[in-house]
Motif scaffolding. Structure first.
Motif, short mmCIF file in Angstrom:
data_model
loop_
_atom_site.label_atom_id
_atom_site.label_comp_id
_atom_site.label_asym_id
_atom_site.label_seq_id
_atom_site.Cartn_x
_atom_site.Cartn_y
_atom_site.Cartn_z
N ASN A 26 -13.29 -0.81 6.87
CA ASN A 26 -11.92 -1.15 6.53
C ASN A 26 -12.00 -2.21 5.43
O ASN A 26 -12.43 -3.34 5.69
N PRO A 27 -11.61 -1.88 4.21
CA PRO A 27 -11.80 -2.83 3.10
C PRO A 27 -10.95 -4.09 3.22
O PRO A 27 -11.26 -5.09 2.57
N GLU A 31 -14.66 -4.79 8.24
CA GLU A 31 -15.26 -4.33 9.50
C GLU A 31 -15.69 -2.88 9.39
O GLU A 31 -15.01 -2.07 8.72
N VAL A 32 -16.78 -2.55 10.11
CA VAL A 32 -17.18 -1.15 10.21
C VAL A 32 -16.21 -0.47 11.17
O VAL A 32 -15.99 -0.94 12.28
N ILE A 33 -15.61 0.63 10.70
CA ILE A 33 -14.61 1.31 11.55
C ILE A 33 -15.09 2.70 11.96
O ILE A 33 -14.41 3.40 12.71
N GLY A 34 -16.24 3.10 11.45
CA GLY A 34 -16.72 4.42 11.83
C GLY A 34 -18.03 4.74 11.16
O GLY A 34 -18.57 3.94 10.38
N VAL A 89 -4.60 3.85 4.58
CA VAL A 89 -4.44 2.41 4.70
C VAL A 89 -5.73 1.81 5.28
O VAL A 89 -6.25 0.82 4.76
N THR A 90 -6.24 2.42 6.34
CA THR A 90 -7.36 1.82 7.07
C THR A 90 -8.70 1.98 6.34
O THR A 90 -9.48 1.04 6.27
N TYR A 92 -9.20 3.22 3.09
CA TYR A 92 -9.22 3.00 1.64
C TYR A 92 -8.54 1.68 1.27
O TYR A 92 -8.83 1.10 0.22
N GLY A 93 -7.64 1.19 2.14
CA GLY A 93 -6.97 -0.08 1.84
C GLY A 93 -5.76 0.09 0.93
O GLY A 93 -5.30 -0.88 0.31
N ALA A 94 -5.23 1.30 0.85
CA ALA A 94 -4.03 1.51 0.01
C ALA A 94 -2.84 0.78 0.62
O ALA A 94 -2.60 0.90 1.82
N PRO A 95 -2.09 0.01 -0.19
CA PRO A 95 -0.87 -0.59 0.33
C PRO A 95 0.07 0.51 0.87
O PRO A 95 0.05 1.63 0.36
N VAL A 96 0.89 0.17 1.86
CA VAL A 96 1.61 1.22 2.59
C VAL A 96 2.47 2.12 1.69
O VAL A 96 2.52 3.33 1.90
N SER A 97 3.12 1.53 0.68
CA SER A 97 3.99 2.38 -0.15
C SER A 97 3.13 3.38 -0.93
O SER A 97 3.46 4.56 -1.07
#
Ligand code: NAD
Length: 472
Positions: A26-27, A31-34, A89-90, A92-97
């Motif tokens: 998760n950028p 944290e490592v998420i997978g 989001v999780t 790639y870290g793209a903002p929600v919009s």
């Protein structure tokens, strides 16, 4: 923690022969998420064999059958839009919009391709010859991390519309999106072997696909360096190649522009997709006579464009995708300072108050010369260069003085003047007073931004070969 164990070959989820596990992050939190299990060259060869076996039947499918398949794909991906949004989001870290737009694009692009297919003339007359547009064969589709699901689905839908079968090598950093896409495509009930997906490293699975004699076509989106390697890899078997590569796009602010509208568009174009956009307008050409006024306005606009937690709706700029990318962007900020550009806003380090995540301060340099590294190389982060110019003619020279030619933006109070300037820019797409995307228009680069075009019939024809039949 997600463990993504399967790849998709011949209509089935299979455990790869490759045994390397690759961490997913998760950028925003580091944290490592997978973890994803990567395929290897042997997996790539199995996938290519499956696509080759499926090609004869699929290439003979009718237009209506293919439209029906695409519609099922579109519905299956649309049903996963919320899941894709979460992954964007999780992972790639793209903002929600932005993530919402990208998730919706993933299925809308399939609808666009289906509409192109519905209207396309596969047969035409050329003098005494009947010309038939025939599918090329197995297509290898290779995507980057900055819009993995969208690129995969756009390329795949187009390849299938043409009657090609496909082997996909997604970005290894986007495996959660890939898993969702893989499941959706399975649910859509495609004929086995038409679509095969192999997670893996570029220099293992990617090179195997781009050199394999049974692959007729490569469509690649990614960096120019890898694009060149793919071109070399495909040369031996004379593969048809579409390359969508990098950019260093100019935003030309003309002297008649109203800064109240031009500056938000400039910042929007520059920080698009958190700066991780091949089409970002990163060289901002400003008339020297209005430089001070522009600088003041852009500082205000950048301060109103915060970087932060992608889940916060106020966030405009999310984190960089990886630690490597964060360090790369920091290196360019240092380089800009060393080369004597004047830092207007931003700079090295994380934004104030943020202690974790690969977040960069939205940064603008001014007094940049077009021969400085920050004006020549693609940074792929929220770092912009303001370059002053004397007159319109000089602005056009500077805009074109780049090895790239993907996009350009012209901002002016006079749309006709904007169109005149646009016609002199060496770029595949020029936007005058807008940031709107037009999916029906060709997309691709002049010069070292790529080869070929995507979208609409321009994109479809990249998977077709004309055959002329003359009967005596
Ligand atoms: P990248 O070129 O490093 O990787 C892209 C893909 O190619 C990944 O799937 C990777 O695993 C694979 N790959 C790596 N080496 C390979 C090889 N030797 N052979 C075959 N495949 C290989 O790019 P990236 O860092 O993922 O993405 C960022 C780049 O993509 C930027 O330069 C950006 O400008 C470009 N980009 C272009 C467009 C466009 O449409 N023009 C769109 C988005 C991104």
């Amino acid at each position: 923690m997600q463990r993504i164990e399967h790849i998709y070959i011949d209509g089935a989820f299979v455990t790869p022969h490759g045994s390397e596990w690759f961490d997913l992050f998760n950028p925003a939190t580091e944290e490592v998420i997978g973890q994803v299990r990567l395929g290897d060259a042997e997996d790539a060869r199995h996938a290519i064999a499956a696509a080759k076996a499926a090609f004869p039947a699929f290439s003979r499918s009718t237009r209506d059958q293919r439209i029906a398949v695409l519609q099922r794909m579109q519905a299956a991906v649309a049903a996963r839009e919320d899941e894709l949004f979460e992954a964007l989001v999780t992972e790639y870290g793209a903002p929600v919009s932005r993530a919402r737009w990208m998730a919706a694009y993933s299925h809308q692009v399939i609808g666009e391709v289906a509409a192109t297919l519905a209207d396309y003339a596969f047969e035409r007359q050329a003098g005494s010859a009947r010309v038939v547009m025939k599918p090329l064969g197995v297509a290898g589709l290779i995507s980057p991390w900055n819009n993995n699901a969208g690129f995969i689905l756009g390329k795949l839908a187009t390849a299938m519309a043409a009657g090609c079968t496909a082997v996909i090598k997604p970005s290894e950093m986007s495996a959660i999106q890939t898993r969702i896409v893989m499941e959706a495509l399975h649910e859509a009930g495609l004929p086995p072997g038409v679509v095969n997906i192999v997670n893996g490293r570029g220099d293992v699975v990617g090179t195997q696909i781009s050199a394999h004699p049974d692959v007729a076509k490569i469509s690649f989106t990614g960096s120019s360096a890898v694009g060149r390697a793919i071109l070399r890899g495909g040369a031996e078997t004379l593969k048809r190649v579409t390359l969508e590569l990098g950019g260093k796009s100019p935003t030309i602010v003309l002297d008649d522009a109203d800064f109240a509208t031009a500056v938000p568009l400039t910042v929007g174009a520059g920080f698009m997709n958190s700066g991780q956009a091949c089409i970002a307008g990163t060289r901002i050409l400003v008339p020297a006579s209005r430089l001070a006024e522009f600088e003041e306005a852009i500082v205000g606009q950048v301060r109103a464009t915060p970087a932060g937690d992608p889940r916060d709706p106020a966030t405009a700029v999310g984190p960089m995708v990886s630690a490597k990318q964060w360090q790369r962007v920091q290196g360019y900020i240092r380089r800009g300072i060393e080369e004597g550009a004047r830092l207007l806003v931003g700079g090295e380090g994380r934004p104030d108050g943020i202690t974790r995540g690969w977040l960069v301060k939205p940064t603008v340099f001014t007094d940049v010369r077009n021969d400085m590294t920050i004006a020549r190389e693609e940074i792929f982060g929220p770092v912009l260069s303001v370059i002053p110019y004397r007159d319109e003619a000089e602005a056009i020279v500077i805009a074109n003085d780049t090895p790239y030619g993907l996009h350009a933006y012209v901002l002016t109070g006079d749309a006709a003047r904007g169109a005149r300037v646009a016609s002199q820019i060496e770029a595949g797409r020029v936007l005058v007073n807008t940031l709107t995307h037009e999916p029906k228009a060709p997309f691709g680069g002049f010069k070292q931004s790529g080869i070929g075009r995507e979208n609409s019939h321009y994109g479809l024809e990249a998977y077709l070969e004309p055959q002329a039949v003359l009967v005596g």
